[in-house]
Design an enzyme around this catalytic site. Sequence first.
Site, PDB file in Angstrom:
ATOM      1  N   ASN A 210       0.836  -1.204   0.000  1.00  0.00           N
ATOM      2  CA  ASN A 210       0.000   0.000   0.000  1.00  0.00           C
ATOM      3  C   ASN A 210       0.863   1.243   0.000  1.00  0.00           C
ATOM      4  OD1 ASN A 210      -0.367   1.912   2.503  1.00  0.00           O
ATOM      5  ND2 ASN A 210       0.133  -0.107   3.359  1.00  0.00           N
ATOM      6  N   ARG A 211       0.338   2.257  -0.629  1.00  0.00           N
ATOM      7  CA  ARG A 211       0.972   3.570  -0.596  1.00  0.00           C
ATOM      8  C   ARG A 211      -0.115   4.629  -0.377  1.00  0.00           C
ATOM      9  NH1 ARG A 211       2.191   2.127  -6.235  1.00  0.00           N
ATOM     10  NH2 ARG A 211       0.620   3.058  -7.645  1.00  0.00           N
ATOM     11  N   TYR A 212      -0.945   4.383   0.618  1.00  0.00           N
ATOM     12  CA  TYR A 212      -2.014   5.328   0.946  1.00  0.00           C
ATOM     13  C   TYR A 212      -1.473   6.750   1.097  1.00  0.00           C
ATOM     14  CZ  TYR A 212      -5.965   2.146   1.862  1.00  0.00           C
ATOM     15  OH  TYR A 212      -7.002   1.271   1.729  1.00  0.00           O
ATOM     16  N   SER A 308       7.400   6.502  10.691  1.00  0.00           N
ATOM     17  CA  SER A 308       7.951   5.374   9.946  1.00  0.00           C
ATOM     18  C   SER A 308       7.141   4.951   8.731  1.00  0.00           C
ATOM     19  CB  SER A 308       8.103   4.168  10.880  1.00  0.00           C
ATOM     20  OG  SER A 308       6.854   3.820  11.456  1.00  0.00           O
ATOM     21  N   SER A 309       6.140   5.708   8.335  1.00  0.00           N
ATOM     22  CA  SER A 309       5.403   5.344   7.130  1.00  0.00           C
ATOM     23  C   SER A 309       6.317   5.490   5.919  1.00  0.00           C
ATOM     24  CB  SER A 309       4.176   6.235   6.946  1.00  0.00           C
ATOM     25  OG  SER A 309       3.630   6.043   5.661  1.00  0.00           O
ATOM     26  N   ASN A 379       6.702  -1.452  11.084  1.00  0.00           N
ATOM     27  CA  ASN A 379       5.708  -0.917  10.161  1.00  0.00           C
ATOM     28  C   ASN A 379       5.855  -1.692   8.853  1.00  0.00           C
ATOM     29  OD1 ASN A 379       3.891   0.869   8.832  1.00  0.00           O
ATOM     30  ND2 ASN A 379       4.588   2.567  10.102  1.00  0.00           N
ATOM     31  N   THR A 380       5.240  -1.196   7.778  1.00  0.00           N
ATOM     32  CA  THR A 380       5.442  -1.868   6.494  1.00  0.00           C
ATOM     33  C   THR A 380       6.879  -1.629   6.023  1.00  0.00           C
ATOM     34  OG1 THR A 380       4.603   0.086   5.340  1.00  0.00           O
ATOM     35  CG2 THR A 380       3.022  -1.683   5.830  1.00  0.00           C
ATOM     36  N   THR A 499      -2.534  -7.021   8.347  1.00  0.00           N
ATOM     37  CA  THR A 499      -2.747  -7.806   7.130  1.00  0.00           C
ATOM     38  C   THR A 499      -3.334  -9.177   7.449  1.00  0.00           C
ATOM     39  OG1 THR A 499      -0.856  -6.662   6.175  1.00  0.00           O
ATOM     40  CG2 THR A 499      -1.647  -8.592   5.006  1.00  0.00           C
TER      41      THR A 499
END
Length: 525
Positions: A210-212, A308-309, A379-380, A499
């Site tokens: 994802n790259r919201y 950290s996104s 995080n991701t 997830t």
Amino acid sequence: MASSSRALALGARAAALPRCCHRPSIPQQRGGLRPRISSRYASTESTAAESSPAEIPKKAGKKAGNGLKRTILGTSLAVTLFAGYIYFTDTRASIHRYGVVPIIRLIYPDAEDAHHEGVKALRRLYDLGLHPRERGNPDADGVLETEVFGYKLSNPIGISAGLDKHAEIPDPLFETGPAIVEVGGTTPLPQEGNPRPRVFRLPSQHAMINRYGLNSKGADHMAAVLRQRVREFAYAAGFGLHVLAEERVLNGEAGVPPGSLIPGKLLAVQVAKNKLTPDSDIEAVTRDYVYCVNRLAKYADILVVNVSSPNTPGLRDLQATAPLTAILKGVVNAAKSTDRKTKPYVMVKVSPDEDSDEQITGICDAVWQSGVDGVIVGNTTNRRPEPLPKGFVLPEKEQAALKETGGYSGPQLFDRTVALVARYRALLDKGPISKADEKASELAEAARATEPDAENLPPTHPEEHTHTPKVIFATGGITNGKQALSVLNAGASVAMMYTGIVYGGVGTVTRVKQEMRKEKQAEGK
């Protein structure tokens, strides 16, 4: 004479004609029909009189039979509906995992559409009382009870931010069994995030990219939503609808945590900076976070600082020691100023990609220097792990998705999560290292290299400091009870999922807890 003869002749002819050729007069017609009509009605009445004693019981019996059938059908339908309600609203129902999730993927090929519709559906079902919920209070046995920030939690499982970006469904999520729900992240001002499409599935790996870009309705919107939630709770609890009622609940008079409003559970609210705020202007960045804290802190048990996104340019640069310390100090000071009897705790969410010794040490130093209460690891990731099982070839569509920009999340992150938790635990447990400690450590290390009697030298890290241990939450790749126990054994207090729930459905938390109980029982034997 002739006329008389003619009249006699006509009379004779008329007398000689048959009777059927006579034309009856109207009175004769009436006279002739009346006896027939009378006899016909008399015959009908007679027949009805003769048959009615036999037919009445038959009709009554038929009506009674139909009524019994309707009763049986109605009862069967009611029982079926009730049984269906009990089944479909129970998180233990396998249909949530093996039926609902695949159907949603089929109906909504775009993962973001599926996300939005899922949130809407869960909110509507909750409003109607038809939402999935954990039945039977399995946590009552105390097997999974844990303590976090002085609170006794019913279990050590949490739901990470991202599922409920705008704090629309914290209560329905709590109903599925976790002890902690994290909402957000939210930014000071509303922002759209990155252009769509921005979420991609890898079903064969039970993973996502994802790259919201931290799409948010803004801190003021979230504050209004959470305020309304508290006011509704206050009214239902008998405190009234006025502002004082809200304050009484937030100050603990209802006997529940002020964020979650549920005994044994906590609400975490994640905050972040706006995309357009320059990363180089640390004061401006700090103001962004503080703005969110000032509006949301009173409705949270835990505040989570997201630095950290991977989908917000420059955000991860803020994890360097100096900027991170400045930001976290601002957040901690704002949290301590919250107009509430108890203050929210502050945690920082860190990236799994910042994994060098220098980076982890710098983050831990910032945690101690700022007074933050804990760390969420991680995080991701920007990395692209190899498919599982080893040697598996991804379908073409998933190979294309793997090339998309964004953060990867899925079971492949689990091993890295466990390792990072252990490293953070070891460093944080050493406590803060002062400049004097660093100098003593350097001297001690130099002496160890030259002195033969090294065992009599002071330890590298003196242990005379007294400090409150930092709390660690673990997130990344956790999908079952055994994995949850592994991160707890590595040093985390809570295992959080995202997830895993997307692919496992609303019954995931219940299933994971059941597996944890079985693992604990097996260990006990």
